[in-house]
Design a protein around this motif. Structure first.
Motif: not given
Length: 163
Positions: A10-11, A41-42, A45-47, A100-101
């Motif tokens: 995610s980053m 970007t959310s 951030a949530n992860i 994938t995410i």
């Protein structure tokens, strides 16, 4: 804090989307670039926020929000491609990462829900046994609370053991 594969992906995805947003703004595309910048970007951030959840339900909620943001990001990517703001190669690469995410988030949510369900059942059963062992059923008020516990235990057995 240990790095998880989901957090790392995610980053990396967020960094790539920020770079894409910068390129889009150079082309004077501000509407979709703002939307995709926020949604992508959310996800991360949530992860990250899920790691400091106040409980299992909060943890699941954060991951589900990240999943919704990933779905929205997929929409914006497709829209950028269809409006010819990004080429097919860029679209395919970013879309693959986003998918994938999403798959990892779905798996994580499912696993967390299953563990939460088992935990609720186990906690209720242990509490019921504790009440019996400590003879809560002998006195007037305790008899009432014992019946409530017994009913609650029966309910959880019916709901969770049958699933």
């Amino acid at each position: 804090m240990p790095r998880s594969k989901l957090r790392e992906l995610s980053m990396v995805f967020s960094v790539q989307i920020i770079n894409l947003v910068n390129l889009l703004r150079e082309k004077h595309e501000f509407i979709i670039s703002s939307q995709i910048g926020r949604s992508a970007t959310s996800i991360g951030a949530n992860i990250y926020e899920a790691n400091y959840a106040q409980g299992v339900n909060d943890f699941i909620s954060k991951l589900e929000i990240a999943l919704k943001e990933a779905s929205e990001t997929g929409y914006w990517l497709e829209l950028l491609y269809r409006t010819e703001n990004i080429n097919e190669q860029t679209y395919q690469a970013l879309s693959r990462q986003c998918t994938t995410i999403r798959v990892m988030l779905i798996s994580s949510c499912k696993k967390a829900k299953e563990q939460n369900k088992k935990h609720q059942y186990m906690f209720t059963e242990k509490y019921f046994v504790y009440c019996i062992k400590n003879s809560f059923l002998f006195y007037g008020v305790s008899l009432i609370s014992g019946m409530i516990v017994s009913l609650a235990f029966s309910y959880y057995i019916t709901v969770y053991a049958s699933s």
